[in-house]
Design a protein around this motif. Structure first.
Motif, PDB file in Angstrom:
ATOM      1  N   LYS A   1      42.588  31.156  39.388  1.00  0.00           N
ATOM      2  CA  LYS A   1      42.117  32.098  40.401  1.00  0.00           C
ATOM      3  C   LYS A   1      43.091  33.270  40.393  1.00  0.00           C
ATOM      4  O   LYS A   1      44.272  33.105  40.712  1.00  0.00           O
ATOM      5  CB  LYS A   1      42.058  31.458  41.777  1.00  0.00           C
ATOM      6  CG  LYS A   1      41.574  32.422  42.860  1.00  0.00           C
ATOM      7  CD  LYS A   1      41.609  31.788  44.243  1.00  0.00           C
ATOM      8  CE  LYS A   1      40.479  30.806  44.404  1.00  0.00           C
ATOM      9  NZ  LYS A   1      40.400  30.307  45.815  1.00  0.00           N
TER      10      LYS A   1
ATOM     11  N   HIS B   1      44.347  36.636  41.928  1.00  0.00           N
ATOM     12  CA  HIS B   1      44.323  37.397  43.178  1.00  0.00           C
ATOM     13  C   HIS B   1      44.714  38.837  42.891  1.00  0.00           C
ATOM     14  O   HIS B   1      45.799  39.098  42.332  1.00  0.00           O
ATOM     15  CB  HIS B   1      45.296  36.781  44.185  1.00  0.00           C
ATOM     16  CG  HIS B   1      44.988  35.359  44.549  1.00  0.00           C
ATOM     17  ND1 HIS B   1      44.207  35.024  45.635  1.00  0.00           N
ATOM     18  CD2 HIS B   1      45.352  34.186  43.956  1.00  0.00           C
ATOM     19  CE1 HIS B   1      44.128  33.701  45.714  1.00  0.00           C
ATOM     20  NE2 HIS B   1      44.808  33.170  44.713  1.00  0.00           N
TER      21      HIS B   1
ATOM     22  N   GLU C   1      39.348  38.355  44.518  1.00  0.00           N
ATOM     23  CA  GLU C   1      39.718  37.218  43.677  1.00  0.00           C
ATOM     24  C   GLU C   1      38.702  37.043  42.556  1.00  0.00           C
ATOM     25  O   GLU C   1      37.540  37.425  42.672  1.00  0.00           O
ATOM     26  CB  GLU C   1      39.781  35.941  44.516  1.00  0.00           C
ATOM     27  CG  GLU C   1      40.756  36.010  45.679  1.00  0.00           C
ATOM     28  CD  GLU C   1      40.614  34.813  46.605  1.00  0.00           C
ATOM     29  OE1 GLU C   1      39.652  34.021  46.403  1.00  0.00           O
ATOM     30  OE2 GLU C   1      41.432  34.676  47.528  1.00  0.00           O
TER      31      GLU C   1
END
Length: 257
Positions: free
Chosen positions: A181, A183, A188
């Protein structure tokens, strides 16, 4: 007075304020309970008696504990020793308070009787204080200035992102099994990539691995907190990431704590 001295003075004032507040609270509780036949005293006299004894006697113990800490680092043996050493002077304070406030006898027999009453109370107060300070936040939070990352250092990794986030500010990378993931300040995004491969592609970027499943961009870090062997990083946008003991040295070398 420079900033460091002012900070130290502020910390001392804070500790004294908390200690006095705790002793006042204990004094009010003892006044309410009225042990050792003190419930027979008038309302005002009972509370005045316990406030003098608990705040005055407690501060004697606090000062002794702080002085002895420099020579005796182990907490509980020091607390036990302080309670024994401070019992005679605190008992004298209690005896004088009883004599002048409620007209009690002032003699050796009364003094000897008080020794066995004062010691367990003083020990209990010191134990409560020690436990309270262990539970209070003992955090360190600092801030440092980080140079912006070199564009080429993140170029290979950024090619894996969608067009919307390829030019966005990189904040952190979080590992989820075989996915990452990512950021950014544009949101995201999940990508298929091993965490180890991502770390290799970002090896020259300005950032740190702070946990077995987290990498953070150095210029996105706003604060670091460390408490009881674990910590957390506050990033731009309010994102919080954990800091494990294994990777804490990296942040320490960077000047965050």
């Amino acid at each position: 007075m420079d900033g460091k001295a002012m900070g130290q003075a502020g910390e001392v004032a804070r500790r004294w304020s908390i200690d006095i507040a705790m002793l006042v609270a204990i004094g009010l509780l003892m006044g309410f309970l009225g042990p050792f036949a003190s419930e027979r005293l008038p309302f005002v006299g009972r509370y005045a008696y316990w406030m003098i004894c608990m705040v005055g006697g407690g501060l004697i113990g606090v000062v002794a504990d702080d002085l002895l800490r420099r020579r005796m680092a182990k907490t509980w043996p020091r607390v036990a020793l302080v309670s024994v050493l401070m019992t005679p002077p605190v008992s004298l304070l209690v005896l004088a308070t009883e004599h002048f406030l409620i007209g009690g006898p002032f003699g050796w027999r009364s003094y000897a009787r008080l020794l066995w009453q004062v010691w367990p109370i003083l020990l209990a107060v010191l134990v409560v204080r020690t436990l309270a300070w262990r539970r209070l936040p003992g955090r360190i939070e600092t801030r440092t200035v980080i140079a912006p990352p070199l564009p080429e250092a993140e170029a290979a990794f950024r090619q894996r992102l969608s067009a919307k986030r390829r030019g966005a500010r990189l904040i952190a990378i979080e590992a989820h099994d075989h996915y990452l993931k990512v950021h950014t300040d544009a949101g995201e995004e999940l990508i298929t990539l091993r965490f180890a491969d991502a770390l290799q592609e970002l090896a020259r970027a300005h950032g740190w691995r702070v946990h077995r499943s987290w990498w953070v961009a150095a210029d996105a870090v706003e604060g670091v907190r460390w408490r009881r062997g674990a910590g957390e990083v506050r990033l731009v946008g309010g994102l919080m990431t954990p800091v494990s003991r294994t990777y804490a040295s990296t942040l320490k070398e960077a000047g965050w704590f």
